[in-house]
Design a protein around this motif. Structure first.
Motif, PDB file in Angstrom:
ATOM      1  N   GLU A   1      30.383  31.890  36.229  1.00  0.00           N
ATOM      2  CA  GLU A   1      31.839  31.819  36.190  1.00  0.00           C
ATOM      3  C   GLU A   1      32.420  31.150  37.419  1.00  0.00           C
ATOM      4  O   GLU A   1      33.460  30.501  37.354  1.00  0.00           O
ATOM      5  N   GLY A   2      31.742  31.286  38.572  1.00  0.00           N
ATOM      6  CA  GLY A   2      32.299  30.747  39.803  1.00  0.00           C
ATOM      7  C   GLY A   2      33.513  31.555  40.240  1.00  0.00           C
ATOM      8  O   GLY A   2      33.780  32.640  39.733  1.00  0.00           O
ATOM      9  N   ALA A   3      34.258  31.017  41.185  1.00  0.00           N
ATOM     10  CA  ALA A   3      35.453  31.706  41.689  1.00  0.00           C
ATOM     11  C   ALA A   3      36.628  31.438  40.753  1.00  0.00           C
ATOM     12  O   ALA A   3      36.996  30.278  40.530  1.00  0.00           O
ATOM     13  N   ARG A   4      37.209  32.504  40.199  1.00  0.00           N
ATOM     14  CA  ARG A   4      38.386  32.373  39.336  1.00  0.00           C
ATOM     15  C   ARG A   4      39.610  32.792  40.148  1.00  0.00           C
ATOM     16  O   ARG A   4      39.772  33.953  40.513  1.00  0.00           O
ATOM     17  N   ILE A   5      40.465  31.819  40.436  1.00  0.00           N
ATOM     18  CA  ILE A   5      41.595  32.011  41.351  1.00  0.00           C
ATOM     19  C   ILE A   5      42.917  31.863  40.603  1.00  0.00           C
ATOM     20  O   ILE A   5      43.045  31.000  39.736  1.00  0.00           O
ATOM     21  N   ASN A   6      43.876  32.696  40.957  1.00  0.00           N
ATOM     22  CA  ASN A   6      45.235  32.589  40.419  1.00  0.00           C
ATOM     23  C   ASN A   6      46.205  32.639  41.600  1.00  0.00           C
ATOM     24  O   ASN A   6      46.688  33.700  41.986  1.00  0.00           O
ATOM     25  N   LEU A   7      46.455  31.462  42.181  1.00  0.00           N
ATOM     26  CA  LEU A   7      47.284  31.397  43.396  1.00  0.00           C
ATOM     27  C   LEU A   7      48.684  31.946  43.172  1.00  0.00           C
ATOM     28  O   LEU A   7      49.293  32.514  44.092  1.00  0.00           O
ATOM     29  N   ASP A   8      49.202  31.807  41.967  1.00  0.00           N
ATOM     30  CA  ASP A   8      50.548  32.303  41.687  1.00  0.00           C
ATOM     31  C   ASP A   8      50.646  33.830  41.835  1.00  0.00           C
ATOM     32  O   ASP A   8      51.745  34.355  42.027  1.00  0.00           O
ATOM     33  N   LYS A   9      49.516  34.502  41.746  1.00  0.00           N
ATOM     34  CA  LYS A   9      49.508  35.963  41.819  1.00  0.00           C
ATOM     35  C   LYS A   9      49.033  36.475  43.186  1.00  0.00           C
ATOM     36  O   LYS A   9      48.761  37.665  43.339  1.00  0.00           O
ATOM     37  N   ARG A  10      48.958  35.592  44.180  1.00  0.00           N
ATOM     38  CA  ARG A  10      48.407  35.998  45.478  1.00  0.00           C
ATOM     39  C   ARG A  10      49.223  37.125  46.108  1.00  0.00           C
ATOM     40  O   ARG A  10      48.659  38.111  46.603  1.00  0.00           O
ATOM     41  N   ASP A  11      50.530  37.012  46.101  1.00  0.00           N
ATOM     42  CA  ASP A  11      51.363  38.041  46.729  1.00  0.00           C
ATOM     43  C   ASP A  11      51.197  39.390  46.034  1.00  0.00           C
ATOM     44  O   ASP A  11      51.133  40.440  46.699  1.00  0.00           O
ATOM     45  N   ILE A  12      51.096  39.358  44.714  1.00  0.00           N
ATOM     46  CA  ILE A  12      50.886  40.604  43.966  1.00  0.00           C
ATOM     47  C   ILE A  12      49.520  41.180  44.292  1.00  0.00           C
ATOM     48  O   ILE A  12      49.368  42.402  44.472  1.00  0.00           O
ATOM     49  N   LEU A  13      48.507  40.310  44.384  1.00  0.00           N
ATOM     50  CA  LEU A  13      47.157  40.756  44.727  1.00  0.00           C
ATOM     51  C   LEU A  13      47.154  41.525  46.046  1.00  0.00           C
ATOM     52  O   LEU A  13      46.621  42.643  46.132  1.00  0.00           O
ATOM     53  N   LEU A  14      47.754  40.942  47.079  1.00  0.00           N
ATOM     54  CA  LEU A  14      47.738  41.578  48.396  1.00  0.00           C
ATOM     55  C   LEU A  14      48.541  42.876  48.397  1.00  0.00           C
ATOM     56  O   LEU A  14      48.126  43.876  49.016  1.00  0.00           O
ATOM     57  N   LYS A  15      49.663  42.880  47.693  1.00  0.00           N
ATOM     58  CA  LYS A  15      50.494  44.081  47.638  1.00  0.00           C
ATOM     59  C   LYS A  15      49.756  45.223  46.937  1.00  0.00           C
ATOM     60  O   LYS A  15      49.738  46.367  47.428  1.00  0.00           O
ATOM     61  N   GLU A  16      49.126  44.908  45.790  1.00  0.00           N
ATOM     62  CA  GLU A  16      48.419  45.938  45.028  1.00  0.00           C
ATOM     63  C   GLU A  16      47.110  46.339  45.713  1.00  0.00           C
ATOM     64  O   GLU A  16      46.692  47.502  45.632  1.00  0.00           O
ATOM     65  N   TRP A  17      46.470  45.388  46.386  1.00  0.00           N
ATOM     66  CA  TRP A  17      45.243  45.679  47.123  1.00  0.00           C
ATOM     67  C   TRP A  17      45.522  46.771  48.161  1.00  0.00           C
ATOM     68  O   TRP A  17      44.736  47.704  48.334  1.00  0.00           O
ATOM     69  N   ALA A  18      46.621  46.645  48.863  1.00  0.00           N
ATOM     70  CA  ALA A  18      46.975  47.623  49.902  1.00  0.00           C
ATOM     71  C   ALA A  18      47.217  49.018  49.329  1.00  0.00           C
ATOM     72  O   ALA A  18      47.155  50.015  50.063  1.00  0.00           O
ATOM     73  N   ARG A  19      47.475  49.120  48.022  1.00  0.00           N
ATOM     74  CA  ARG A  19      47.770  50.405  47.396  1.00  0.00           C
ATOM     75  C   ARG A  19      46.555  51.048  46.737  1.00  0.00           C
ATOM     76  O   ARG A  19      46.671  52.129  46.153  1.00  0.00           O
ATOM     77  N   LEU A  20      45.380  50.416  46.817  1.00  0.00           N
ATOM     78  CA  LEU A  20      44.195  50.973  46.189  1.00  0.00           C
ATOM     79  C   LEU A  20      43.869  52.338  46.785  1.00  0.00           C
ATOM     80  O   LEU A  20      44.059  52.574  47.980  1.00  0.00           O
ATOM     81  N   THR A  21      43.351  53.210  45.948  1.00  0.00           N
ATOM     82  CA  THR A  21      42.886  54.519  46.418  1.00  0.00           C
ATOM     83  C   THR A  21      41.411  54.746  46.106  1.00  0.00           C
ATOM     84  O   THR A  21      40.841  55.758  46.502  1.00  0.00           O
ATOM     85  N   ASP A  22      40.782  53.774  45.403  1.00  0.00           N
ATOM     86  CA  ASP A  22      39.382  53.896  45.028  1.00  0.00           C
ATOM     87  C   ASP A  22      38.828  52.483  44.851  1.00  0.00           C
ATOM     88  O   ASP A  22      39.509  51.610  44.299  1.00  0.00           O
TER      89      ASP A  22
END
Length: 343
Positions: free
Chosen positions: A171-192
């Motif tokens: 598959e290689g790296a599958r990137i969605n640059l348009d969702k980068r801000d959402i990725l970082l915001k939701e990443w910070a909220r992970l609990t597991d």
């Protein structure tokens, strides 16, 4: 393509591991094994729900899982099995597996003559004929249970020819640059840590794609040599880590120390009494230090990928009650060289 008789004849003239012989003959490994059906192999029902309980009855075993760059081998027993249709697992200190049944397409019980004598194994392959998992009987295994396994799980039609599909491309790296801000915001909220892949799927990207567009403190690109450096530092420190090695159909996990590390050409080898790891260091193309928030604090990992973006291995500190080594592991990882500082 060679027929089964031609494959058997060709194999008698070649020495070495089955995977290497198959490559030399231009065959998927499963075709090499299937050619032995009716001779020293029996075609079996491949689903883990059938195979793993039967393996559990055998007693001492060696479990082997590999990808193109790494092989992991663990001694133990196939106990504490949790079945399912989409994902299954064994949970014990010896053989710790995560299995994905849709990739368990072909399976065989194999009895082959090797230098040390007669060797018995169960070997599982995917739809393209690539090895997913192998289980080898150790001294003390229950041979009556081995006979029952072959009888109970044998397919009604025993054929030495397989219908194989084309191998799925990486598959290689599958990137969605348009969702980068959402990725970082939701990443910070992970609990597991298990929430991370669900987040990636929701944002239509994958693990490697997320790493490539993230930023500190979530990720840091490391030099390819960092994996070898990390393994040797952990050996010296003497604490336990978790190593995950696998493919699309199976992930095998080692939890414990690393006692003996020996290089051999491009290979980095961990050669411990109940655990072996064989890593092709020259196939490590991309390495990431990754941090994911959890309820117990940050979970730091080192994750290595090959040139096609395929995950080779992951390493974590051990989050066990009373002997949490995550802090010691993080200190080693923080000292690993970044990709930018290497020539």
């Amino acid at each position: 393509m060679l027929d089964a008789k031609e494959i058997r004849e060709a194999r008698t003239h070649k020495a070495g591991r089955a995977r290497d012989i198959a490559q030399a003959l231009g065959l998927p490994e499963a075709a090499l094994v299937a050619a032995q059906v009716g001779h020293d192999a029996v075609a079996l029902r491949p689903h883990p729900n059938d195979l793993i309980p039967a393996l559990g009855a055998l007693g001492p075993m060696m479990a082997l899982t590999r990808n193109d760059a790494c092989v992991i081998e663990k001694d133990g027993e196939y106990t504490d099995y949790h079945g399912g249709d989409h994902a299954t697992m064994t949970l014990n200190e010896g053989i710790d597996l995560r299995m994905f049944p849709r990739h368990w397409v072909h399976a065989f019980a194999v009895s082959e003559q090797v230098k040390s004598g007669l060797r018995h194994s169960v070997q599982v392959f995917d739809a393209a004929g690539d090895a997913v998992h192998k289980a080898y009987l150790r001294d003390g295994a229950d041979m009556a249970a081995w006979t029952r396994l072959q009888s109970d799980l044998a397919l009604p039609a025993q054929t030495d020819t397989l219908a194989l599909k084309d191998r799925e491309p990486p598959e290689g790296a599958r990137i969605n640059l348009d969702k980068r801000d959402i990725l970082l915001k939701e990443w910070a909220r992970l609990t597991d840590t298990h929430q991370f892949l669900r987040l990636c799927a929701k944002l239509k990207m994958n693990r490697l794609g997320a790493y490539r567009i993230a930023e500190p403190p979530f990720v840091r690109p490391l030099a390819p040599s960092a994996v070898d450096t990390m393994l040797r530092a952990i050996q010296v420190a003497g604490f336990e880590i978790m190593l995950f090695v696998g493919n699309r159909g199976c992930i095998e996990i080692h939890t414990g120390p690393l006692r003996r590390i020996e290089p051999m050409g491009p290979w980095v080898n961990v050669l411990d009494p109940d655990f072996n790891l064989h890593l092709r260091g020259d196939k490590v193309a991309e390495v990431w230090q990754v941090e994911k928030p959890t309820q117990r604090g940050p979970a730091v990992s080192v994750e290595a990928f090959d040139a096609d973006g395929v995950l080779i291995l992951q390493a974590f500190g051990v989050p066990k009650e009373g002997k949490d080594t995550r802090t010691a592991f993080t200190e080693i990882v923080n000292g690993l060289p970044t990709q930018e500082t290497t020539a």
